[in-house]
Design an enzyme around this catalytic site. Sequence first.
Site, PDB file in Angstrom:
ATOM      1  N   HIS A 130      -0.134   5.975   9.725  1.00 35.88           N
ATOM      2  CA  HIS A 130       0.387   4.667  10.093  1.00 35.88           C
ATOM      3  C   HIS A 130       0.075   4.321  11.540  1.00 35.88           C
ATOM      4  CE1 HIS A 130       3.411   1.750  11.547  1.00 35.88           C
ATOM      5  NE2 HIS A 130       3.284   1.246  10.348  1.00 35.88           N
ATOM      6  N   CYS A 131      -0.053   5.302  12.402  1.00 38.99           N
ATOM      7  CA  CYS A 131      -0.088   5.022  13.839  1.00 38.99           C
ATOM      8  C   CYS A 131      -1.436   4.532  14.362  1.00 38.99           C
ATOM      9  CB  CYS A 131       0.351   6.265  14.610  1.00 38.99           C
ATOM     10  SG  CYS A 131       2.090   6.674  14.374  1.00 38.99           S
ATOM     11  N   ILE A 132      -2.453   5.396  14.334  1.00 40.60           N
ATOM     12  CA  ILE A 132      -3.694   5.073  15.042  1.00 40.60           C
ATOM     13  C   ILE A 132      -4.440   3.878  14.442  1.00 40.60           C
ATOM     14  CG2 ILE A 132      -5.887   5.973  15.875  1.00 40.60           C
ATOM     15  CD1 ILE A 132      -4.650   8.705  15.973  1.00 40.60           C
ATOM     16  N   ASP A 151      -1.151   0.676  14.742  1.00 40.15           N
ATOM     17  CA  ASP A 151      -0.385   0.261  15.918  1.00 40.15           C
ATOM     18  C   ASP A 151      -1.180  -0.504  16.976  1.00 40.15           C
ATOM     19  OD1 ASP A 151       1.536   1.580  14.539  1.00 40.15           O
ATOM     20  OD2 ASP A 151       1.922   3.127  16.047  1.00 40.15           O
TER      21      ASP A 151
END
Length: 419
Positions: A259-261, A264
């Site tokens: 989900h992050c890199i 975001d």
Amino acid sequence: MRSDLVVIGLGYVGLPLAVEAGRSGLSVVGLDRDAATVARLNDGVSHVDDIDDATVADLRAQGFTATTDESVIAETDTVVICVPTPLAEHGGPDLVMVESACAMISRHLTRGTLVVLESTTYPGTTEEIVLPILERSGLSAGTDFHLAFSPERVDPGNKIYGIRNTPKVVGGYTQDCTTTAAAFYGKLVDQVVQASGTREAEMAKLIENTYRHVNIALVNEMAIFSHELGIDLWDAISCAATKPFGYQAFRPGPGVGGHCIPIDPNYLAHKVRTLGYPFRMVELAQEINARMPRYVVERAQQLLDHSGTTLSGAQVLLLGVTYKADIADQRETSARDVVRRLRTLGAEVVYHDPHVPSWEVEGTPVHAVTDLDGALGDADISVLLQRHSAYDLAAIESRARLLLDTRGSARPQSHVVRL
């Protein structure tokens, strides 16, 4: 009974938070809209990689209960929002679940309650989106209730850092809100870092992941031209990493996932575009990282061509299809794009992953092999996408007919090639 904490969203962020709060002696209620998730947790069954059933059972023994009943919000001191914020079609965050959670809270908000948003989003969300919805309750933020943002820092699969020993950044709508939120998290974590406000706390999370996104893109692009120049980039990076100051090693791979890199930094780019100009560094990094699955397939095609086999009709074995080693999470995994491209070019795709017993891409199942040794011998080419610790790399090297290693783990040989 009144609780110390209600956690809204019992996924990979919310459930670990609930566990640590329970261990710290707080009375915790978990609120989730998924009745099946609620039922499993109340039966002591976990659905999150890093939390086993025994941990959930212990949490239940401490008094934790999961529910779909939003009225529990009226009987708690603190509410923490841990719902997903995926990308919307316009490229910014989809805040539907955040807005829904805030609407629930506003219907039951009482004086003195602390409300914290942990879901990752763009700077300004807490004050521009969350605050107005909560104030539909008739209560005022900073006066009648406390409001703060605290970015989640959960790292799935990390055996060293968890909720307690990872510093917790907190930024409140007012200084009193910050102090109240810091006091709450001080019960759960070893170190609380107070930000100047909600926007600074929101930005901190995006800085962390944008930094990784951009540096991964840098080495991914280097991997492409290093191959053309005949340079072993992994060896070069290992040499550079011996410098004890001014450098941090990042390594190439088949793309970015989770989900992050991949997600975001786009929140920040979305916010910057509202100012009338692009965030060019992030957009370029996104372009480079999104290209890597195609590049993996191109390299596989080249290796097959050199061996006298065409990709069309070839059997390709993918090793490890999760976005990160030693977990079952497949969110945004680059393996999906690799499969799509291989199928488009006519390859027969099979996979092996000790953490993923079944898998499909675009609604079509990908065949899972259970006999890894036999599959390595049968496949025209094997592609190591994820370096799970369960893999015996020496055995894979010896049994594969042709191996493309996208993680730089294997020893280069006549039939073993690094990306």
